[in-house]
Write a protein that holds these residues in place. Structure first.
Motif, PDB file in Angstrom:
ATOM      1  N   ILE A 130     -14.808  47.847  80.366  1.00 28.14           N
ATOM      2  CA  ILE A 130     -16.015  48.652  80.585  1.00 28.14           C
ATOM      3  C   ILE A 130     -15.833  49.585  81.776  1.00 28.14           C
ATOM      4  O   ILE A 130     -16.261  50.747  81.749  1.00 28.14           O
ATOM      5  N   ARG A 131     -15.180  49.092  82.841  1.00 24.97           N
ATOM      6  CA  ARG A 131     -14.924  49.964  84.001  1.00 24.97           C
ATOM      7  C   ARG A 131     -14.056  51.150  83.595  1.00 24.97           C
ATOM      8  O   ARG A 131     -14.209  52.249  84.123  1.00 24.97           O
ATOM      9  N   ARG A 132     -13.154  50.943  82.649  1.00 20.62           N
ATOM     10  CA  ARG A 132     -12.272  52.029  82.224  1.00 20.62           C
ATOM     11  C   ARG A 132     -12.975  52.989  81.269  1.00 20.62           C
ATOM     12  O   ARG A 132     -12.811  54.215  81.366  1.00 20.62           O
ATOM     13  N   HIS A 133     -13.786  52.455  80.382  1.00 26.32           N
ATOM     14  CA  HIS A 133     -14.349  53.302  79.322  1.00 26.32           C
ATOM     15  C   HIS A 133     -15.827  53.639  79.514  1.00 26.32           C
ATOM     16  O   HIS A 133     -16.380  54.406  78.729  1.00 26.32           O
ATOM     17  N   GLY A 134     -16.455  53.094  80.530  1.00 26.68           N
ATOM     18  CA  GLY A 134     -17.789  53.542  80.905  1.00 26.68           C
ATOM     19  C   GLY A 134     -18.958  52.719  80.448  1.00 26.68           C
ATOM     20  O   GLY A 134     -20.004  52.714  81.090  1.00 26.68           O
ATOM     21  N   SER A 135     -18.857  52.003  79.342  1.00 26.98           N
ATOM     22  CA  SER A 135     -19.999  51.238  78.856  1.00 26.98           C
ATOM     23  C   SER A 135     -19.523  50.203  77.842  1.00 26.98           C
ATOM     24  O   SER A 135     -18.429  50.309  77.279  1.00 26.98           O
ATOM     25  N   TYR A 136     -20.391  49.227  77.600  1.00 24.65           N
ATOM     26  CA  TYR A 136     -20.070  48.218  76.590  1.00 24.65           C
ATOM     27  C   TYR A 136     -20.006  48.861  75.202  1.00 24.65           C
ATOM     28  O   TYR A 136     -19.170  48.504  74.377  1.00 24.65           O
ATOM     29  N   ALA A 138     -18.943  51.700  74.430  1.00 26.61           N
ATOM     30  CA  ALA A 138     -17.664  52.380  74.240  1.00 26.61           C
ATOM     31  C   ALA A 138     -16.525  51.403  73.963  1.00 26.61           C
ATOM     32  O   ALA A 138     -15.478  51.797  73.433  1.00 26.61           O
TER      33      ALA A 138
END
Length: 227
Positions: A130-136, A138
């Motif tokens: 999530i930290r890498r892609h921005g949201s759950y 995603a």
């Protein structure tokens, strides 16, 4: 039917492993300040340095002398990051009065990662993604890429190891787990006695501690039960 022939080989530490003796003596001289190592511990370390495992045939163990000395340096106050559990006291039985500290080597990594992954659960991996892609949203249902697999590995291995090691700052009950370095506190400094698996029977530990009295007579006052 098959039979197994067992032989007992008597070793002369000084004669058979001269280079390993020198290596271990140098390690100990660098690690110790006021403390002293027993003859038993020193000889255990020499045998390990010579790549000879100890213990019963079905439960052999081989420890890294440098890893043992790293923990000795921590106990001696010579610096270095303390990342392992302990020191802890034996609070009952004949060993009461002695202490032990976990020491860590690479072969203990798997058990520590297993312990930490059980505690952290899959949430540690999801948080990394999530930290890498921005949201759950995603992450959920996403086809994994090579980068994602790298992030999962990092979450499971590197992050888990660092998180468990950092927990030692909470106190002696926290940190990396390993095997035990048994020692005693005396008025003249630490007395490092022997190393042993945490699964060792009490009788084995007592026998090892008793063997160290010849080097350190004060042990009879620290732990009267071993005398």
């Amino acid at each position: 039917m098959s039979s197994e022939t067992r032989q007992t080989v008597e070793l002369d530490i000084e004669r058979d492993f001269p280079a390993d003796c020198v290596y271990v003596d140098v390690l100990l001289s660098r690690a110790l300040r006021r403390g002293r190592a027993s003859r038993l511990l020193r000889n255990q370390m020499v045998v390990f340095a010579a790549d000879v495992a100890m213990g019963p045939a079905n439960d052999r163990y081989l420890y890294d002398p440098a890893a043992i000395c790293q923990t000795i340096e921590v106990l001696e106050g010579k610096g270095g990051r303390d990342i392992t559990k302990g020191p802890s006291r034996f609070t009952k039985g004949p060993l009461r009065g002695l202490e032990y500290k976990h020491f860590f080597q690479a072969s203990f990594m798997a058990q520590n990662l297993l312990n930490e992954s059980r505690k952290a659960g899959p949430g540690a991996i999801y948080r990394k993604l999530i930290r890498r892609h921005g949201s759950y949203a995603a992450v959920d249902g996403r086809r994994l890429t090579q980068e994602d697999l790298g992030l999962i590995t990092e979450a499971f291995v590197t992050d888990s190891f660092e998180r468990r090691a950092a927990q030692r700052a909470k106190g002696p009950r926290w940190g990396l787990t390993g095997e035990h370095l048994v020692f005693a506190r005396t008025a003249d400094g630490m007395r490092y006695l022997f190393v042993a698996p945490h699964t060792s029977a009490e009788a084995e530990l007592v026998a090892s501690a008793r063997a160290c009295i010849a080097d350190f007579p004060a042990l009879k006052d620290v732990a009267p039960g071993i005398a």
